[in-house]
Write an enzyme that holds these catalytic residues in place. Sequence first.
Site, mmCIF file in Angstrom:
data_model
loop_
_atom_site.group_PDB
_atom_site.id
_atom_site.type_symbol
_atom_site.label_atom_id
_atom_site.label_comp_id
_atom_site.label_asym_id
_atom_site.label_seq_id
_atom_site.Cartn_x
_atom_site.Cartn_y
_atom_site.Cartn_z
ATOM 1 N N THR A 39 5.737 0.854 -9.325
ATOM 2 C CA THR A 39 4.497 0.348 -9.410
ATOM 3 C C THR A 39 3.076 0.333 -10.499
ATOM 4 O OG1 THR A 39 3.179 0.081 -7.394
ATOM 5 C CG2 THR A 39 4.238 2.390 -7.501
ATOM 6 N N ASP A 40 2.432 -1.117 -10.069
ATOM 7 C CA ASP A 40 1.147 -1.205 -10.649
ATOM 8 C C ASP A 40 0.208 0.118 -10.456
ATOM 9 O OD1 ASP A 40 0.424 -2.378 -7.957
ATOM 10 O OD2 ASP A 40 -0.030 -4.395 -9.193
ATOM 11 N N GLU A 41 -0.125 0.364 -8.780
ATOM 12 C CA GLU A 41 -0.394 1.327 -8.134
ATOM 13 C C GLU A 41 -0.730 2.561 -8.711
ATOM 14 O OE1 GLU A 41 -0.629 1.087 -3.601
ATOM 15 O OE2 GLU A 41 0.798 -0.736 -3.741
ATOM 16 N N TYR A 65 1.213 7.594 -1.957
ATOM 17 C CA TYR A 65 1.874 6.977 -2.281
ATOM 18 C C TYR A 65 1.970 6.943 -3.800
ATOM 19 C CZ TYR A 65 4.024 3.015 -3.859
ATOM 20 O OH TYR A 65 5.344 1.951 -4.715
ATOM 21 N N LYS A 117 4.551 7.981 -6.864
ATOM 22 C CA LYS A 117 5.049 7.258 -7.618
ATOM 23 C C LYS A 117 4.562 7.611 -9.288
ATOM 24 C CE LYS A 117 7.636 4.081 -7.216
ATOM 25 N NZ LYS A 117 9.674 4.122 -6.582
HETATM 26 P P1 NAD Z 1 11.076 -0.392 0.991
HETATM 27 O O1 NAD Z 1 10.504 0.521 1.737
HETATM 28 O O2 NAD Z 1 11.369 -1.928 1.099
HETATM 29 O O3 NAD Z 1 13.006 0.318 0.839
HETATM 30 C C1 NAD Z 1 12.807 1.060 0.429
HETATM 31 C C2 NAD Z 1 14.696 1.263 0.812
HETATM 32 O O4 NAD Z 1 14.271 3.276 0.239
HETATM 33 C C3 NAD Z 1 15.304 1.391 2.323
HETATM 34 O O5 NAD Z 1 16.102 0.708 1.850
HETATM 35 C C4 NAD Z 1 14.962 2.690 2.548
HETATM 36 O O6 NAD Z 1 16.197 2.916 3.091
HETATM 37 C C5 NAD Z 1 15.383 3.313 1.035
HETATM 38 N N1 NAD Z 1 15.299 4.727 1.221
HETATM 39 C C6 NAD Z 1 14.331 5.289 1.720
HETATM 40 N N2 NAD Z 1 14.585 6.630 1.184
HETATM 41 C C7 NAD Z 1 15.433 7.271 0.584
HETATM 42 C C8 NAD Z 1 16.244 8.280 0.622
HETATM 43 N N3 NAD Z 1 15.744 9.050 0.421
HETATM 44 N N4 NAD Z 1 17.332 7.825 -0.200
HETATM 45 C C9 NAD Z 1 18.002 6.564 -0.162
HETATM 46 N N5 NAD Z 1 18.066 5.852 0.267
HETATM 47 C C10 NAD Z 1 16.201 5.844 0.934
HETATM 48 O O7 NAD Z 1 10.727 -0.678 -0.240
HETATM 49 P P2 NAD Z 1 10.219 -2.203 -1.477
HETATM 50 O O8 NAD Z 1 9.542 -2.530 -1.058
HETATM 51 O O9 NAD Z 1 11.497 -2.496 -1.217
HETATM 52 O O10 NAD Z 1 10.334 -1.472 -2.986
HETATM 53 C C11 NAD Z 1 11.710 -1.182 -3.612
HETATM 54 C C12 NAD Z 1 10.719 0.414 -4.603
HETATM 55 O O11 NAD Z 1 9.922 -0.564 -5.514
HETATM 56 C C13 NAD Z 1 10.444 0.571 -4.316
HETATM 57 O O12 NAD Z 1 10.447 2.467 -5.756
HETATM 58 C C14 NAD Z 1 8.249 0.966 -4.474
HETATM 59 O O13 NAD Z 1 7.742 2.007 -4.897
HETATM 60 C C15 NAD Z 1 8.503 0.042 -6.198
HETATM 61 N N6 NAD Z 1 7.440 -1.133 -5.799
HETATM 62 C C16 NAD Z 1 7.357 -2.114 -4.552
HETATM 63 C C17 NAD Z 1 6.307 -2.632 -4.164
HETATM 64 C C18 NAD Z 1 6.398 -4.028 -3.221
HETATM 65 O O14 NAD Z 1 4.870 -4.917 -3.555
HETATM 66 N N7 NAD Z 1 7.077 -4.063 -1.840
HETATM 67 C C19 NAD Z 1 5.894 -3.770 -5.903
HETATM 68 C C20 NAD Z 1 5.779 -2.726 -7.242
HETATM 69 C C21 NAD Z 1 6.900 -1.910 -6.882
HETATM 70 P P1 TYD Z 2 0.776 -3.815 1.336
HETATM 71 O O1 TYD Z 2 1.016 -5.000 1.975
HETATM 72 O O2 TYD Z 2 0.358 -2.179 2.689
HETATM 73 O O3 TYD Z 2 -0.149 -3.142 0.137
HETATM 74 P P2 TYD Z 2 -0.992 -2.014 -1.181
HETATM 75 O O4 TYD Z 2 -1.044 -1.422 0.147
HETATM 76 O O5 TYD Z 2 0.807 -1.405 -1.898
HETATM 77 O O6 TYD Z 2 -0.894 -3.075 -1.898
HETATM 78 O O7 TYD Z 2 -1.741 -4.117 1.288
HETATM 79 C C1 TYD Z 2 -1.755 -5.088 0.558
HETATM 80 C C2 TYD Z 2 -3.354 -5.531 0.913
HETATM 81 O O8 TYD Z 2 -3.577 -5.820 1.961
HETATM 82 C C3 TYD Z 2 -3.877 -3.636 1.237
HETATM 83 O O9 TYD Z 2 -5.119 -3.625 0.254
HETATM 84 C C4 TYD Z 2 -4.109 -3.550 2.126
HETATM 85 C C5 TYD Z 2 -4.509 -4.633 2.755
HETATM 86 N N1 TYD Z 2 -4.067 -4.889 4.243
HETATM 87 C C6 TYD Z 2 -5.017 -5.509 5.238
HETATM 88 O O10 TYD Z 2 -5.675 -5.734 5.122
HETATM 89 N N2 TYD Z 2 -4.297 -5.219 6.597
HETATM 90 C C7 TYD Z 2 -2.538 -4.825 7.413
HETATM 91 O O11 TYD Z 2 -2.845 -4.887 8.115
HETATM 92 C C8 TYD Z 2 -2.649 -4.772 6.260
HETATM 93 C C9 TYD Z 2 -0.584 -3.691 6.447
HETATM 94 C C10 TYD Z 2 -2.355 -4.362 5.148
#
Ligand code: NAD
Ligand code: TYD
Length: 355
Positions: free
Chosen positions: A132-134, A158, A162
């Site tokens: 992630t970019d975070e 988080y 990561k």
């Molecule tokens: P998500 O939370 O929707 O899904 C995570 C999945 O991992 C779930 O299916 C969960 O059951 C599985 N999981 C959790 N713990 C586990 C374990 N111990 N063993 C096996 N499986 C396990 O997450 P996402 O949004 O799909 O993100 C996927 C990846 O991409 C993550 O690594 C996250 O850090 C990264 N990412 C997400 C975003 C975003 O905007 N969602 C952006 C950049 C990077």
């Molecule tokens: P989120 O989807 O949790 O992603 P991340 O924190 O990983 O960027 O949140 C996106 C943005 O939206 C973040 O700045 C937090 C804000 N947010 C709200 O304002 N209200 C909400 O109920 C949630 C879940 C997030």
Amino acid sequence: MILVTGGAGFIGANFVLDWLASCDEAVVNLDALTYAGNRESLASLDGDPRHHFVHGDITDRNLLDRLFAEHRPRAVVHFAAESHVDRSIHGPGEFIQTNVQGTFTLLEAARGFWSSLGEADKKAFRFHHVSTDEVYGSLGRDDPPFTETHLYQPNSPYSASKAASDHLVRAWHHTYGLPVLTTNCSNNYGPFHFPEKLIPLMIVNALAGKPLPVYGDGQQVRDWLYVKDHCAAIREVLARGRVGETYNIGGWNEKPNIEIVKTVCALLDELKPDPAGSYERLISYVTDRPGHDRRYAIDARKLERELGWKPAETFETGIRKTVNWYLEHGDWVARVQSGAYREWLDRNYADRNAA
Ligand code: NAD
Ligand code: TYD
């Protein structure tokens, strides 16, 4: 075949579906099915012999060794993680367990398998770590977007977990020669997004006539990317990325949260008007997230320069597809709103006073 971890989550499920739509290489999909994992998202693959789902945990070394020995994947694409910042604030332990210990265990199992390969297979093997970019921390309003050489300054449990996993992946390459790739992506949105993250929560709450909770002043900026663009970028990096490199992935689409929420409201006003009035009436400013990062922005020029990747969707096209998807998939939404989901809403929002 490839081994995908976390392929029942939001991005992982989209990745598996898109992968099998674009080629015939089989997928072993290992997922622990936490609250965030939904077999339902993969229902269209039921009976497809190219998809082999395994319910298990990435911290289980014996299981991993068995999967590597049995399936002999040519690559690992590692999505599995605890991924929600707010949950990491309430309970960081699971984030250390899965994101740090789990990535370590997966790296060790992959290294064990990779070491046993012949020279050609060893060279061709890839361990793709999805991050992630975070990990880069927060930007000021006028700072340039994150490049791959930006300092790591994670601020939440988080992002810290990561960041730790990214460092492990890097070290396994430098120390042991494991052929790794790391991608750091901005905020994704699209189909199958669990409705506790901003965009799906706003859609689902609006349709239910519930408040739309905006943290703080709503001026925090995120760089939004349609999930299928992220999946396409991962396929490119996996196929042609330089081993040991990291690539930033982003949508060149920075927007403050309040603008995102208002866009969702406007689309719903158009596509499913509420006789009670515009959905914007439901917007409710609530207590901010502790340590809330102000701005993320990605400089994705390295990926474009080296591999020619660019996002296919604009925010306007992607968010319209997303809102339409949720309107058409009320059954999916209803099924993921379990008791555990409702408990989470109570836990995260009960103490946030309306601002
Ligand atoms: P998500 O939370 O929707 O899904 C995570 C999945 O991992 C779930 O299916 C969960 O059951 C599985 N999981 C959790 N713990 C586990 C374990 N111990 N063993 C096996 N499986 C396990 O997450 P996402 O949004 O799909 O993100 C996927 C990846 O991409 C993550 O690594 C996250 O850090 C990264 N990412 C997400 C975003 C975003 O905007 N969602 C952006 C950049 C990077
Ligand atoms: P989120 O989807 O949790 O992603 P991340 O924190 O990983 O960027 O949140 C996106 C943005 O939206 C973040 O700045 C937090 C804000 N947010 C709200 O304002 N209200 C909400 O109920 C949630 C879940 C997030």
